[in-house]
Design a protein around this motif. Structure first.
Motif, mmCIF file in Angstrom:
data_model
loop_
_atom_site.group_PDB
_atom_site.id
_atom_site.type_symbol
_atom_site.label_atom_id
_atom_site.label_comp_id
_atom_site.label_asym_id
_atom_site.label_seq_id
_atom_site.Cartn_x
_atom_site.Cartn_y
_atom_site.Cartn_z
ATOM 1 N N PRO A 118 0.816 -1.223 0.000
ATOM 2 C CA PRO A 118 0.000 0.000 0.000
ATOM 3 C C PRO A 118 0.851 1.275 0.000
ATOM 4 N N SER A 119 2.029 1.206 0.604
ATOM 5 C CA SER A 119 2.892 2.396 0.657
ATOM 6 C C SER A 119 3.324 2.832 -0.733
ATOM 7 N N ASN A 120 3.672 1.885 -1.587
ATOM 8 C CA ASN A 120 4.088 2.232 -2.941
ATOM 9 C C ASN A 120 2.923 2.680 -3.810
ATOM 10 N N ILE A 121 1.752 2.138 -3.569
ATOM 11 C CA ILE A 121 0.563 2.629 -4.274
ATOM 12 C C ILE A 121 0.337 4.092 -3.894
ATOM 13 N N ALA A 122 0.428 4.372 -2.607
ATOM 14 C CA ALA A 122 0.230 5.746 -2.127
ATOM 15 C C ALA A 122 1.299 6.680 -2.671
ATOM 16 N N GLU A 123 2.553 6.259 -2.593
ATOM 17 C CA GLU A 123 3.638 7.126 -3.071
ATOM 18 C C GLU A 123 3.493 7.417 -4.554
ATOM 19 N N GLY A 124 3.180 6.394 -5.322
ATOM 20 C CA GLY A 124 3.013 6.584 -6.762
ATOM 21 C C GLY A 124 1.874 7.523 -7.101
ATOM 22 N N SER A 125 0.817 7.481 -6.297
ATOM 23 C CA SER A 125 -0.346 8.338 -6.577
ATOM 24 C C SER A 125 -0.012 9.813 -6.425
ATOM 25 N N GLY A 126 1.007 10.111 -5.650
ATOM 26 C CA GLY A 126 1.396 11.503 -5.428
ATOM 27 C C GLY A 126 2.427 12.014 -6.413
ATOM 28 N N ARG A 127 2.830 11.180 -7.337
ATOM 29 C CA ARG A 127 3.825 11.601 -8.327
ATOM 30 C C ARG A 127 3.198 12.458 -9.405
ATOM 31 N N ASN A 128 4.038 13.064 -10.201
ATOM 32 C CA ASN A 128 3.583 14.054 -11.179
ATOM 33 C C ASN A 128 3.038 13.478 -12.481
ATOM 34 N N SER A 129 3.262 12.201 -12.718
ATOM 35 C CA SER A 129 2.805 11.640 -13.992
ATOM 36 C C SER A 129 2.342 10.202 -13.807
ATOM 37 N N ASP A 130 1.538 9.762 -14.758
ATOM 38 C CA ASP A 130 1.087 8.370 -14.751
ATOM 39 C C ASP A 130 2.262 7.419 -14.956
ATOM 40 N N LYS A 131 3.264 7.855 -15.710
ATOM 41 C CA LYS A 131 4.448 7.022 -15.930
ATOM 42 C C LYS A 131 5.170 6.757 -14.606
ATOM 43 N N PHE A 160 3.738 6.921 -11.670
ATOM 44 C CA PHE A 160 2.818 6.110 -10.881
ATOM 45 C C PHE A 160 2.983 4.636 -11.250
ATOM 46 N N LEU A 161 3.093 4.359 -12.554
ATOM 47 C CA LEU A 161 3.292 2.985 -13.013
ATOM 48 C C LEU A 161 4.522 2.346 -12.384
ATOM 49 N N HIS A 162 5.572 3.123 -12.276
ATOM 50 C CA HIS A 162 6.806 2.618 -11.673
ATOM 51 C C HIS A 162 6.546 2.143 -10.237
ATOM 52 N N PHE A 163 5.817 2.928 -9.467
ATOM 53 C CA PHE A 163 5.546 2.560 -8.082
ATOM 54 C C PHE A 163 4.544 1.414 -7.979
ATOM 55 N N LEU A 164 3.631 1.329 -8.933
ATOM 56 C CA LEU A 164 2.723 0.176 -8.951
ATOM 57 C C LEU A 164 3.506 -1.099 -9.241
ATOM 58 N N SER A 165 4.533 -0.978 -10.068
ATOM 59 C CA SER A 165 5.400 -2.121 -10.352
ATOM 60 C C SER A 165 6.133 -2.568 -9.088
ATOM 61 N N ILE A 166 6.598 -1.620 -8.313
ATOM 62 C CA ILE A 166 7.268 -1.950 -7.047
ATOM 63 C C ILE A 166 6.279 -2.612 -6.090
ATOM 64 N N ALA A 167 5.056 -2.085 -6.030
ATOM 65 C CA ALA A 167 4.023 -2.674 -5.171
ATOM 66 C C ALA A 167 3.747 -4.119 -5.583
ATOM 67 N N THR A 168 3.693 -4.358 -6.886
ATOM 68 C CA THR A 168 3.470 -5.719 -7.381
ATOM 69 C C THR A 168 4.621 -6.627 -6.972
ATOM 70 N N SER A 170 6.580 -6.298 -4.441
ATOM 71 C CA SER A 170 6.473 -6.540 -2.998
ATOM 72 C C SER A 170 5.393 -7.569 -2.691
ATOM 73 N N SER A 171 4.323 -7.567 -3.468
ATOM 74 C CA SER A 171 3.254 -8.547 -3.235
ATOM 75 C C SER A 171 3.746 -9.966 -3.506
ATOM 76 N N TYR A 172 4.601 -10.116 -4.513
ATOM 77 C CA TYR A 172 5.168 -11.440 -4.798
ATOM 78 C C TYR A 172 6.196 -11.835 -3.740
ATOM 79 N N GLU A 173 6.862 -10.847 -3.193
ATOM 80 C CA GLU A 173 7.778 -11.093 -2.075
ATOM 81 C C GLU A 173 6.988 -11.631 -0.876
ATOM 82 N N VAL A 174 5.859 -10.999 -0.576
ATOM 83 C CA VAL A 174 4.996 -11.467 0.518
ATOM 84 C C VAL A 174 4.540 -12.893 0.261
ATOM 85 N N GLU A 175 4.125 -13.150 -0.959
ATOM 86 C CA GLU A 175 3.635 -14.485 -1.306
ATOM 87 C C GLU A 175 4.725 -15.545 -1.076
#
Length: 121
Positions: A47-60, A62-70, A72-77
């Motif tokens: 959730p932290s990377n989703i939040a951080e990405g949402s505050g960035r200046n561009s969708d590009k 944001f995509l980078h931070f969503l990739s990090i969140a993804t 991390s989710s596989y790391e959790v798994e």
């Protein structure tokens, strides 16, 4: 900019993060600085990377931070599988956690595709 608090993926990731804290609360004390810490940090990262990405200046960005969140989710798994194999969590618990995590991963994937479409237009 996006309001991360309105994103369903962020909301579900927050709930999942709380689940991870509860689940790891019963891990052996010798895992406090090992698997417990790793799982909690990776769980918080989603959730932290989703939040951080949402505050960035561009969708590009944001995509980078969503990739990090993804990631991390596989790391959790992976860490949940290790915890199960070590006997720290039951089969039912890991199945439930994996279902929730899979839903979050799918939501991030769909949202990422939407952002990619916006970038290409």
């Amino acid at each position: 900019m996006h309001n991360f608090k309105e994103l369903k993926s962020w909301q579900k990731a927050i709930d999942f993060c709380l689940d991870i804290y509860k689940l790891t609360g019963s891990f052996p004390s010798e895992e406090k600085f090992g698997l417990t810490s790793q799982l909690r940090r990776a769980g918080v990262s989603v959730p932290s990377n989703i939040a951080e990405g949402s505050g960035r200046n561009s969708d590009k960005e944001f995509l980078h931070f969503l990739s990090i969140a993804t990631g991390s989710s596989y790391e959790v798994e992976t860490q949940l599988i290790i915890a199960h194999r070590l006997g720290y969590i039951k089969l039912e618990e890991i199945k439930e956690a994996e279902l929730k995590l899979s839903e979050i991963q799918k939501m991030i994937f769909v949202f990422s595709n939407k952002l990619r479409t916006n970038i290409q237009q």
